[in-house]
Design a protein around this motif. Structure first.
Motif, PDB file in Angstrom:
ATOM      1  N   GLY A  49       0.839  -1.184   0.000  1.00 48.50           N
ATOM      2  CA  GLY A  49       0.000   0.000   0.000  1.00 48.50           C
ATOM      3  C   GLY A  49       0.880   1.242   0.000  1.00 48.50           C
ATOM      4  O   GLY A  49       2.083   1.179  -0.268  1.00 48.50           O
ATOM      5  N   THR A  50       0.282   2.383   0.321  1.00 47.50           N
ATOM      6  CA  THR A  50       1.061   3.619   0.382  1.00 47.50           C
ATOM      7  C   THR A  50       2.166   3.510   1.419  1.00 47.50           C
ATOM      8  O   THR A  50       3.328   3.866   1.164  1.00 47.50           O
ATOM      9  CB  THR A  50       0.150   4.803   0.731  1.00 47.50           C
ATOM     10  N   THR A  51       1.824   3.002   2.607  1.00 47.31           N
ATOM     11  CA  THR A  51       2.819   2.850   3.666  1.00 47.31           C
ATOM     12  C   THR A  51       3.892   1.855   3.270  1.00 47.31           C
ATOM     13  O   THR A  51       5.027   1.923   3.740  1.00 47.31           O
ATOM     14  CB  THR A  51       2.134   2.413   4.972  1.00 47.31           C
ATOM     15  N   GLY A  52       3.549   0.923   2.386  1.00 47.45           N
ATOM     16  CA  GLY A  52       4.511  -0.048   1.885  1.00 47.45           C
ATOM     17  C   GLY A  52       5.346   0.461   0.725  1.00 47.45           C
ATOM     18  O   GLY A  52       6.060  -0.331   0.086  1.00 47.45           O
ATOM     19  N   GLU A  53       5.269   1.771   0.457  1.00 47.57           N
ATOM     20  CA  GLU A  53       6.074   2.407  -0.596  1.00 47.57           C
ATOM     21  C   GLU A  53       5.871   1.757  -1.961  1.00 47.57           C
ATOM     22  O   GLU A  53       6.817   1.605  -2.757  1.00 47.57           O
ATOM     23  CB  GLU A  53       7.563   2.403  -0.207  1.00 47.57           C
ATOM     24  N   GLY A 254       3.460   8.408   6.511  1.00 48.89           N
ATOM     25  CA  GLY A 254       3.434   7.325   7.476  1.00 48.89           C
ATOM     26  C   GLY A 254       4.580   6.342   7.306  1.00 48.89           C
ATOM     27  O   GLY A 254       5.069   5.778   8.292  1.00 48.89           O
ATOM     28  N   ALA A 255       5.008   6.107   6.071  1.00 50.58           N
ATOM     29  CA  ALA A 255       6.142   5.201   5.870  1.00 50.58           C
ATOM     30  C   ALA A 255       7.397   5.732   6.549  1.00 50.58           C
ATOM     31  O   ALA A 255       8.188   4.967   7.103  1.00 50.58           O
ATOM     32  CB  ALA A 255       6.405   5.012   4.373  1.00 50.58           C
ATOM     33  N   LEU A 267      13.610  -3.142  15.150  1.00 51.11           N
ATOM     34  CA  LEU A 267      12.735  -4.031  14.390  1.00 51.11           C
ATOM     35  C   LEU A 267      12.962  -3.822  12.895  1.00 51.11           C
ATOM     36  O   LEU A 267      13.447  -2.768  12.473  1.00 51.11           O
ATOM     37  CB  LEU A 267      11.273  -3.760  14.747  1.00 51.11           C
ATOM     38  N   PRO A 268      12.608  -4.808  12.063  1.00 48.17           N
ATOM     39  CA  PRO A 268      12.887  -4.695  10.634  1.00 48.17           C
ATOM     40  C   PRO A 268      12.157  -3.518  10.003  1.00 48.17           C
ATOM     41  O   PRO A 268      10.953  -3.360  10.161  1.00 48.17           O
ATOM     42  CB  PRO A 268      12.368  -6.025  10.072  1.00 48.17           C
ATOM     43  N   ALA A 269      12.908  -2.697   9.306  1.00 49.01           N
ATOM     44  CA  ALA A 269      12.346  -1.568   8.570  1.00 49.01           C
ATOM     45  C   ALA A 269      13.340  -1.132   7.508  1.00 49.01           C
ATOM     46  O   ALA A 269      13.104  -1.237   6.328  1.00 49.01           O
ATOM     47  CB  ALA A 269      11.999  -0.407   9.512  1.00 49.01           C
ATOM     48  N   GLY A 270      14.494  -0.651   7.975  1.00 51.21           N
ATOM     49  CA  GLY A 270      15.557  -0.304   7.047  1.00 51.21           C
ATOM     50  C   GLY A 270      15.356   1.024   6.361  1.00 51.21           C
ATOM     51  O   GLY A 270      14.714   1.938   6.881  1.00 51.21           O
ATOM     52  N   ALA A 271      15.904   1.119   5.163  1.00 49.71           N
ATOM     53  CA  ALA A 271      15.944   2.371   4.425  1.00 49.71           C
ATOM     54  C   ALA A 271      14.590   2.698   3.814  1.00 49.71           C
ATOM     55  O   ALA A 271      13.681   1.869   3.747  1.00 49.71           O
ATOM     56  CB  ALA A 271      17.008   2.278   3.334  1.00 49.71           C
ATOM     57  N   LEU A 276      11.276   9.528  -0.786  1.00 50.19           N
ATOM     58  CA  LEU A 276      11.164   9.628   0.669  1.00 50.19           C
ATOM     59  C   LEU A 276      12.543   9.620   1.306  1.00 50.19           C
ATOM     60  O   LEU A 276      13.471   8.974   0.808  1.00 50.19           O
ATOM     61  CB  LEU A 276      10.318   8.486   1.221  1.00 50.19           C
ATOM     62  N   ARG A 277      12.650  10.336   2.418  1.00 50.71           N
ATOM     63  CA  ARG A 277      13.915  10.431   3.147  1.00 50.71           C
ATOM     64  C   ARG A 277      13.635  10.196   4.628  1.00 50.71           C
ATOM     65  O   ARG A 277      12.515  10.411   5.102  1.00 50.71           O
ATOM     66  CB  ARG A 277      14.553  11.805   2.945  1.00 50.71           C
TER      67      ARG A 277
END
Length: 297
Positions: A49-53, A254-255, A267-271, A276-277
């Motif tokens: 979704g949007t949050t999932g880039e 939100g991302a 927790l897993p997230a990363g770049a 987005l920055r």
């Protein structure tokens, strides 16, 4: 109020897509995060979704993400795949790919930028719903897409057997109640400040970005309401308000805010992928302070 069994559960997370430090898709991280979210109360996960880039991931990456998360959560949670684009043919291709990869449903946002009129918008959704066997959740977020799914359009689309619900970010609470009263569509709050309010008038639950970091707390709002403790549910919803505002209404997507908190929590997230920055130091500190205040209350 007794809620009918919603098609994808009640507590859904709009999951971030973990990337490595170099920006590659982190499937191991996605599996770890998905497992944690389900263990802490999420009935369903919305991927890409949007949050999932999703605008910055390839079709192949979207399919791989579905397969990896399905492997991690099995049948413990519903998986919805974001397939909405501003190109009907591409959205159909993504829907067919999601079905093959093992998704349980589709999240289909209004075409953005091109601003189709309502008859073209309706035809777009029907073509996608006709293309495969998965049920579809329509995503109404005119603040991002520039196009509202008007209530009359939703009433017509509700007649389609595979259009089963709406993720509502219209900020038109009256319209949501009108459609709820006249259809069997499952309405999911897409704005975390509306989670309890929409649920209280018959909504199905929520699709939440904030659930990436406080899945158990948000689930408790619904569980407390269902137990008959409406004052307790309101109190839990209010306790989350500071974090909801900082994550969703403070000028950062939100991302960005979810990944800032997840990274800070180890927790897993990363770049993030450009454009987005990462959140700046001040924003990151404010987010973590609000998170700590809520979780230590």
């Amino acid at each position: 109020m007794t809620h009918a069994l919603p098609p994808f559960g009640r507590a859904l997370c709009a999951m971030i897509t973990p990337f490595t430090a170099s920006g590659a898709l982190d499937l191991d991280g996605a599996q770890q995060l998905a497992d944690r979210l389900v263990a802490e109360g999420c009935d369903g996960l919305v991927l890409s979704g949007t949050t999932g880039e999703s605008p910055t991931t390839s079709d192949a990456e979207k399919a791989a993400l579905i397969g990896a998360v399905r492997e991690a959560v099995g049948d413990r949670a519903a998986l919805l795949a974001g397939v909405g684009t501003f190109d009907t043919r591409h959205s159909v291709d993504l829907a067919l790919q999601a079905e093959k990869a093992g998704a349980d449903g589709l999240l289909v946002v209004s075409p953005y930028y091109s601003k189709p009129p309502q008859d073209a918008l309706e035809a777009h959704f029907r073509e996608i719903a006709d293309a495969c066997g998965l049920p579809a959740l329509l995503y109404d977020i005119p603040g991002r897409t520039g196009t509202r799914i008007e209530p009359d359009t939703l009433l017509r689309l509700a007649e389609h057997p595979r259009v089963v619900g709406v993720k509502d970010c219209s900020y038109d609470f009256l319209a949501a109640q009108k459609v709820l009263a006249r259809t069997e569509l499952a309405y999911y709050a897409g704005c975390d400040e509306h989670n309890l309010a929409l649920y209280a008038v018959g909504g199905a639950g929520y699709v939440s970005t904030v659930a990436n970091v406080i899945p158990r707390h948000l689930r408790a709002v619904l569980d407390t309401f269902d137990a008959g403790d409406t004052a307790g549910a309101a109190r839990l919803q209010q306790q989350a308000t500071e974090l909801v505002e900082l994550m969703m209404s403070a000028g950062l997507p939100g991302a960005v805010t979810a990944k800032s908190l997840l990274n800070g929590l180890g927790l897993p997230a990363g770049a993030l992928r450009a454009p987005l920055r990462p959140a700046g130091d001040e924003a990151a500190t404010g987010l973590r302070t609000a998170y700590d205040r809520l979780t230590n209350a």
